[in-house]
Design a protein around this motif. Structure first.
Motif, PDB file in Angstrom:
ATOM      1  N   ARG A 103     -11.275   6.173  -7.793  1.00 15.84           N
ATOM      2  CA  ARG A 103     -11.306   5.534  -9.117  1.00 15.84           C
ATOM      3  C   ARG A 103     -12.623   4.842  -9.411  1.00 15.84           C
ATOM      4  N   GLY A 104     -13.646   5.100  -8.610  1.00 17.10           N
ATOM      5  CA  GLY A 104     -14.969   4.546  -8.901  1.00 17.10           C
ATOM      6  C   GLY A 104     -15.350   3.388  -8.005  1.00 17.10           C
ATOM      7  N   ARG A 149     -13.748   8.798 -13.320  1.00 20.75           N
ATOM      8  CA  ARG A 149     -13.298   8.362 -11.991  1.00 20.75           C
ATOM      9  C   ARG A 149     -14.475   7.950 -11.101  1.00 20.75           C
ATOM     10  N   GLY A 150     -15.703   8.130 -11.601  1.00 26.53           N
ATOM     11  CA  GLY A 150     -16.871   7.705 -10.836  1.00 26.53           C
ATOM     12  C   GLY A 150     -17.180   8.578  -9.628  1.00 26.53           C
ATOM     13  N   TYR A 205     -19.982   6.457  -8.080  1.00 30.46           N
ATOM     14  CA  TYR A 205     -20.548   5.488  -9.015  1.00 30.46           C
ATOM     15  C   TYR A 205     -19.412   4.788  -9.751  1.00 30.46           C
ATOM     16  N   HIS A 206     -19.755   3.905 -10.662  1.00 36.29           N
ATOM     17  CA  HIS A 206     -18.766   3.214 -11.481  1.00 36.29           C
ATOM     18  C   HIS A 206     -18.215   4.199 -12.508  1.00 36.29           C
ATOM     19  N   PRO A 207     -16.956   4.084 -12.886  1.00 37.06           N
ATOM     20  CA  PRO A 207     -16.444   4.963 -13.946  1.00 37.06           C
ATOM     21  C   PRO A 207     -17.306   4.841 -15.207  1.00 37.06           C
TER      22      PRO A 207
END
Length: 163
Positions: free
Chosen positions: A22-23, A123-124, A142-144
């Motif tokens: 999920r990121g 979802r990153g 990575y971040h979402p």
């Protein structure tokens, strides 16, 4: 289990388990995520189509070729690693992530990989897959975000560098 904390993300990265990813959590420092402080030994590398600067450092993580942390404003914005020795099957991983936001062609070193870039920006995670062997050649975490923001700000360049 998707990472919720920096420690959760670190465990997933160390064990190469990205099912349901999920990121990256938004506020992870390199020390919290990888146990390395951001200091003057970090290099600088651009990311994305906009060539935005990041501080970068190779990490000592078994199961990856040249794992790299990328940092902006003191926070990890991208982890990437080549040839990840995934804990599970690629097909199962892709199924756990659901439909990709985009599947695109990419070039790995100097080899075209048609429809091998599986961008799960929301979802990153982006998986760079050899479509003939279904082997993951590179992973980016990575971040979402959106596909456009990923491409502009975070996408690593996997093409061969000629000197």
């Amino acid at each position: 289990m998707p990472p919720v904390t920096c420690a959760d993300a670190r465990a997933a990265i160390e064990h190469r388990r990205f099912d349901g990813w999920r990121g990256l959590p938004p506020d992870c420092t390199p020390d919290a995520l990888f146990g390395v402080a951001l200091d003057d030994t970090w290099g600088q590398l651009p990311l994305g189509a906009a060539h935005l600067p990041t501080r970068s450092r190779l990490l000592e993580l078994p199961g990856y070729y040249r794992p790299l942390a990328r940092v902006r404003d003191g926070r990890v914005v991208l982890f990437e690693g080549g040839n990840p020795a995934l804990a599970g099957d690629v097909a199962d991983l892709l199924a756990s992530l659901g439909a990709a936001d985009e599947v695109a062609d990419y070039v790995f070193r100097d080899v075209a990989m048609p429809r091998g870039e599986h961008v799960h920006a929301g979802r990153g995670i982006t998986l760079y897959v050899n479509p003939e062997t279904m082997r993951v050649l590179h992973v980016a975490l990575y971040h979402p975000t959106t596909v456009d923001a990923f491409r502009r700000e975070l996408q690593p360049d996997l093409g061969e560098k000629r000197r």
